[in-house]
Design a protein around this motif. Structure first.
Motif, mmCIF file in Angstrom:
data_model
loop_
_atom_site.group_PDB
_atom_site.id
_atom_site.type_symbol
_atom_site.label_atom_id
_atom_site.label_comp_id
_atom_site.label_asym_id
_atom_site.label_seq_id
_atom_site.Cartn_x
_atom_site.Cartn_y
_atom_site.Cartn_z
ATOM 1 N N PRO A 130 -8.158 18.049 -40.712
ATOM 2 C CA PRO A 130 -8.790 18.715 -39.527
ATOM 3 C C PRO A 130 -10.382 18.118 -39.319
ATOM 4 O O PRO A 130 -10.591 17.918 -38.142
ATOM 5 N N CYS A 131 -11.154 17.823 -40.242
ATOM 6 C CA CYS A 131 -12.520 17.542 -39.849
ATOM 7 C C CYS A 131 -12.446 16.011 -39.607
ATOM 8 O O CYS A 131 -13.308 15.534 -38.710
ATOM 9 N N PHE A 132 -11.580 15.343 -39.793
ATOM 10 C CA PHE A 132 -11.486 13.782 -39.226
ATOM 11 C C PHE A 132 -10.821 13.835 -37.821
ATOM 12 O O PHE A 132 -11.335 12.969 -37.034
ATOM 13 N N ILE A 133 -9.894 14.769 -37.640
ATOM 14 C CA ILE A 133 -9.513 14.707 -36.349
ATOM 15 C C ILE A 133 -10.473 15.114 -35.285
ATOM 16 O O ILE A 133 -10.637 14.883 -34.101
ATOM 17 N N LYS A 134 -11.322 16.293 -35.692
ATOM 18 C CA LYS A 134 -12.493 16.762 -34.832
ATOM 19 C C LYS A 134 -13.425 15.659 -34.677
ATOM 20 O O LYS A 134 -13.934 15.549 -33.707
#
Length: 460
Positions: free
Chosen positions: A181-185
């Motif tokens: 999630p944080c990488f996609i964000k």
């Protein structure tokens, strides 16, 4: 101090590697605890570095980004647990061996492969085995299905994006990116700032995330399985054991023995002390301040269907959240290659119940603790709160301690030569205190009373 500095100095960096891509005053390096962390080469950072950091930019949270990306899509709905969604499924890949190769249902890699095969993308950005000494896995660019297949399965291992982003900048191709999630964000935030990257990255495939592990996790699993951490080559974190439930998986570690001979070991994870995800051993501190479990800014998110109806199938089943009409069209076009059972969004959320509770109820308390101490922390969608029963507060405090002490225990085990027996001995009283917090006296009395009543009723 700008927010990216506060993230770095406060220990909230997840090491995604996006900030050094936009600002040469920053770098990303693996620290002494096996975590990628941003490093300040100077104190004068470009404002864009804070705008692309997933933990520094509180204004553009997952709800806001998701609304920008998907809010105008016909039929889209919003759920507090999974974010914006068009369709939700449980299922798996039928075609090829993607299910066998994958951690669960194989749908992430099937989707990436289909994007390649149909010419929708030229390459896929994902984690796969790395040739760099001392590094098991890294983000790489795959142009063929065979290359993609070599990176199947979850990698509970630190990776960072800066190198592949340089490749994207230099090569005019169409890409799909796979990430937590944080990488996609971070990618979505970068794409708002960089039109070149935005024009080239066409699809975002998200992975449900419990938390990100340092490299100590892989080394500890291998060490406890009999391979010295200085002689580990690789760890397959999700080795499927034939005849067992999907939740009862193992690891497969490879390396060499003291004489340099090749060694391969398979161990069920339930036999290892470091694999209880609730303990959070070797977790990035940033993960304690994340409120996105289901990669809410991804076109599609896949995770394990941790539900009784599905875990009995040892081949593995995914829960799937589809947000992009193009991904839904892909599933419809190749319906014969996948098995997708529509399920209510509540089923997807229930499959990740523990992680969501930790990132909602637990996060509220951790934010409250930071505010009480007068310390800076990231702005999240969850509001700080102390309105929890005492035993739940102790649970979340215990998890922070387990995370912190696991790093100390592992470093000391390597320093003093005590090995994993030392690590287990060091952590045992901390684990015991945590278990007591999660099992208060009133609950133990209730269980005992229920057991006595059931025994009496059976005898009658």
């Amino acid at each position: 101090m700008d927010n990216v500095s506060k993230v770095i100095r406060g220990g909230y960096c997840v090491g995604c590697g996006v900030c050094p891509f936009v600002d040469s005053s920053l770098s990303v390096r693996m620290d002494g605890d096996g975590r990628y962390q941003a490093v300040e080469l100077s104190g004068d950072h470009a404002p864009v570095a804070s705008r692309v950091c997933p933990f520094a930019n509180g204004r553009l949270n997952e709800d806001v980004l998701g609304r920008e990306l998907y809010g105008g899509v016909e039929g889209v709905r919003h759920d507090d647990a999974v974010g914006w969604y068009l369709d939700t499924y449980a299922g798996y890949a039928v075609a090829g061996d993607w299910r066998e190769r994958g951690s669960s249902g194989g749908l992430v890699n099937w989707t990436a492969a289909k994007l390649l095969e149909t010419g929708r993308v030229d390459a896929v950005i994902h984690a796969r085995a790395c040739d760099e000494p001392g590094v098991m896995y890294s983000y790489q660019v795959s142009h063929t299905v065979d290359e993609l297949a070599s990176g199947a399965k979850s990698k509970y291992y630190p990776v960072e994006l800066s190198r592949v982003l340089e490749y994207v900048r230099a090569h005019d191709e169409r890409y799909a990116v796979v990430g937590i999630p944080c990488f996609i964000k971070a990618m979505r935030l970068l794409e708002r700032e960089d039109p070149v990257v935005a024009g080239r990255v066409r699809y975002h495939l998200g992975l449900v995330c419990g938390h990100l592990k340092s490299s100590f996790f892989a080394l500890a699993e291998a060490w406890e399985s009999g391979i010295d951490p200085d002689r580990v080559d690789s760890v397959d974190f999700r080795y499927k054991i034939p005849g067992r439930a999907s939740s009862d998986y193992g690891i497969r570690a490879t390396g060499t023995d003291a004489e340099g001979r090749p060694v391969e070991v398979v161990r069920p994870t339930r036999e290892l002390s470091v694999t209880n995800w609730g303990y959070g051993y070797f977790k990035y501190n940033a993960c304690e301040y994340c409120d996105d479990v289901l990669a809410e800014t991804a076109d599609m998110t896949c995770g394990d269907a941790w539900l009784p109806d599905y875990v009995r199938d040892g081949k593995g089943t995914n829960v799937v959240v589809v947000r992009s009409p193009e991904i839904r069209d892909l599933f419809d076009e190749y319906a014969g290659e996948v098995h997708l059972e529509p399920v209510p969004v509540e089923v997807v959320a229930r499959s990740q119940r523990s992680g969501l509770r930790h990132r909602r109820e637990g996060l509220a308390y951790r934010l409250w603790l930071k505010d009480r101490a007068g310390q800076w922390r990231p702005v999240k969608r969850v509001q700080p709160s102390n309105a929890l029963p005492r035993h739940r507060r102790r649970v979340y405090e215990g998890r922070i301690r387990l995370m912190d002490e696991s790093f100390k225990a592992f470093r000391e085990a390597r320093r003093n030569g005590g090995g994993m027996p030392f690590f287990v001995e060091y952590m045992t009283p901390i684990v015991r205190a945590y278990k007591r917090a999660d099992n208060p006296l009133w609950r133990r009395i209730g269980r005992k009373a229920k057991h006595i009543i059931n025994t009496i009723m059976r005898e009658k």
